[in-house]
Motif scaffolding. Structure first.
Motif, PDB file in Angstrom:
ATOM      1  N   LYS A 129       0.830  -1.206   0.000  1.00 53.80           N
ATOM      2  CA  LYS A 129       0.000   0.000   0.000  1.00 53.80           C
ATOM      3  C   LYS A 129       0.866   1.259   0.000  1.00 53.80           C
ATOM      4  O   LYS A 129       0.557   2.235  -0.691  1.00 53.80           O
ATOM      5  N   ILE A 130       1.943   1.230   0.780  1.00 56.36           N
ATOM      6  CA  ILE A 130       2.849   2.384   0.818  1.00 56.36           C
ATOM      7  C   ILE A 130       3.487   2.599  -0.551  1.00 56.36           C
ATOM      8  O   ILE A 130       3.571   3.733  -1.047  1.00 56.36           O
ATOM      9  N   LYS A 131       3.908   1.507  -1.166  1.00 59.84           N
ATOM     10  CA  LYS A 131       4.518   1.598  -2.493  1.00 59.84           C
ATOM     11  C   LYS A 131       3.544   2.158  -3.514  1.00 59.84           C
ATOM     12  O   LYS A 131       3.887   3.017  -4.335  1.00 59.84           O
ATOM     13  N   ASP A 132       2.288   1.690  -3.444  1.00 58.53           N
ATOM     14  CA  ASP A 132       1.271   2.158  -4.384  1.00 58.53           C
ATOM     15  C   ASP A 132       0.929   3.632  -4.155  1.00 58.53           C
ATOM     16  O   ASP A 132       0.678   4.375  -5.115  1.00 58.53           O
ATOM     17  N   SER A 133       0.929   4.042  -2.885  1.00 57.29           N
ATOM     18  CA  SER A 133       0.512   5.408  -2.548  1.00 57.29           C
ATOM     19  C   SER A 133       1.596   6.444  -2.820  1.00 57.29           C
ATOM     20  O   SER A 133       1.300   7.565  -3.249  1.00 57.29           O
ATOM     21  N   PHE A 134       2.862   6.071  -2.563  1.00 59.98           N
ATOM     22  CA  PHE A 134       3.929   7.072  -2.609  1.00 59.98           C
ATOM     23  C   PHE A 134       5.000   6.804  -3.663  1.00 59.98           C
ATOM     24  O   PHE A 134       5.836   7.670  -3.931  1.00 59.98           O
ATOM     25  N   SER A 135       5.004   5.606  -4.216  1.00 61.85           N
ATOM     26  CA  SER A 135       6.041   5.223  -5.190  1.00 61.85           C
ATOM     27  C   SER A 135       7.437   5.489  -4.641  1.00 61.85           C
ATOM     28  O   SER A 135       8.353   5.842  -5.376  1.00 61.85           O
ATOM     29  N   ALA A 136       7.574   5.326  -3.343  1.00 66.21           N
ATOM     30  CA  ALA A 136       8.862   5.574  -2.677  1.00 66.21           C
ATOM     31  C   ALA A 136       8.868   4.859  -1.336  1.00 66.21           C
ATOM     32  O   ALA A 136       7.805   4.608  -0.748  1.00 66.21           O
ATOM     33  N   ALA A 137      10.054   4.551  -0.868  1.00 68.04           N
ATOM     34  CA  ALA A 137      10.194   3.896   0.426  1.00 68.04           C
ATOM     35  C   ALA A 137      10.125   4.916   1.553  1.00 68.04           C
ATOM     36  O   ALA A 137      10.581   6.054   1.397  1.00 68.04           O
ATOM     37  N   PRO A 138       9.578   4.526   2.704  1.00 68.46           N
ATOM     38  CA  PRO A 138       9.728   5.394   3.874  1.00 68.46           C
ATOM     39  C   PRO A 138      11.200   5.433   4.258  1.00 68.46           C
ATOM     40  O   PRO A 138      11.866   4.391   4.269  1.00 68.46           O
ATOM     41  N   THR A 139      11.728   6.611   4.522  1.00 71.84           N
ATOM     42  CA  THR A 139      13.132   6.704   4.938  1.00 71.84           C
ATOM     43  C   THR A 139      13.258   6.831   6.439  1.00 71.84           C
ATOM     44  O   THR A 139      14.367   6.836   6.965  1.00 71.84           O
ATOM     45  N   VAL A 140      12.124   6.942   7.120  1.00 72.71           N
ATOM     46  CA  VAL A 140      12.091   6.931   8.580  1.00 72.71           C
ATOM     47  C   VAL A 140      11.047   5.916   9.018  1.00 72.71           C
ATOM     48  O   VAL A 140       9.929   5.908   8.508  1.00 72.71           O
TER      49      VAL A 140
END
Length: 251
Positions: A77-88
């Motif tokens: 879901k995070i990948k789909d929503s932001f197209s980026a990894a969380p860095t924190v």
């Protein structure tokens, strides 16, 4: 700490529905992060989301971090929503099932280990994989352990074991990930005024405070500030550390 120290960062925070997790979300949002609030309690987590400083596309996601499938779905879901990894990443989710050793059940032990230790492991592993895939240059994972994981506590054999495990996980992961510019640290709270301490009788709390040199319970904001320091570039040369935030308590 300078305002805006997390501008441009995606910050995943587990255990965000209340207490320390909610305070971390609120502080990180004020510092410019896009917050991904994660908790199994959907309604309370939406209240956390509503409390955040608006304007950064924050989101609240429901997940059971003790289950690998749920964690995998969360990161999809995070990948789909932001197209980026969380860095924190702040692993704040935790539960208690307190009882004396001779009265505690195996079920109680398994529940605490599943959320506090296995959940932290699963989220840390998934986050690290995603950060490595994205080749992030400033990853920071902050695991919320406990001073009880260092010194133990009566009635908390299961909780102390889980939080000691988080310390070992933190130190090991930091050694593996530091060469990829991903730092892993832990915060060890003392007795903090959260829903987790609401069950403690007032007489017991007064006895605890006599053991704390500062003679007071900590607040969730105290832990959030420590997490912010470890998440930001102000701690760029710190990894594998365990920061005690206890008012001087050393059990």
């Amino acid at each position: 700490m300078a305002a805006g120290s997390l501008i441009g960062r995606i910050a995943l925070v587990t255990g965000s529905a209340s207490g320390i997790g909610r305070s971390v979300c609120q502080l990180f949002a004020k510092q410019g992060a896009t917050v991904v609030a994660v908790d199994v309690q959907e309604k309370a987590n939406m209240e956390t989301l509503a409390s955040l400083l608006p304007g950064n596309n924050h989101c609240a996601l429901t997940a059971d971090i003790s289950k690998p499938a749920s964690v995998n779905e969360l990161f999809e879901k995070i990948k789909d929503s932001f197209s980026a990894a969380p860095t924190v990443v702040v692993n704040s989710a935790g539960i208690i099932r307190d009882n004396l050793l001779v009265r505690a059940t195996e079920e109680n032990f398994d529940e605490v280990i599943a959320v506090n230790l296995k959940g932290t492991y699963l989220v840390t592993q998934a986050a690290a994989k995603m950060m490595l895939s994205e080749k992030v240059d400033c990853g920071s994972i902050v695991n919320v352990s406990s001073i009880v994981g260092k010194g133990g506590n009566i009635g908390q054999c299961n909780y102390a074991a889980s939080k000691a495990g988080v310390i070992g996980l933190t130190k090991s992961a930091s050694k593996e990930l530091s060469r990829f510019n991903i730092r892993v640290n832990a915060v060890l709270p003392g007795f903090i005024n959260t829903p987790m301490t609401d069950w403690v009788p007032e007489k017991v709390l007064q006895g605890i405070m006599k053991l704390i040199p500062m003679r007071k319970l900590g607040q969730p904001e105290d832990i959030a500030e420590a997490c912010l320091f470890l998440a930001s570039k102000n701690s760029a040369y710190i990894t594998g550390a365990c920061l005690e935030v206890t008012g001087g308590l050393n059990i």
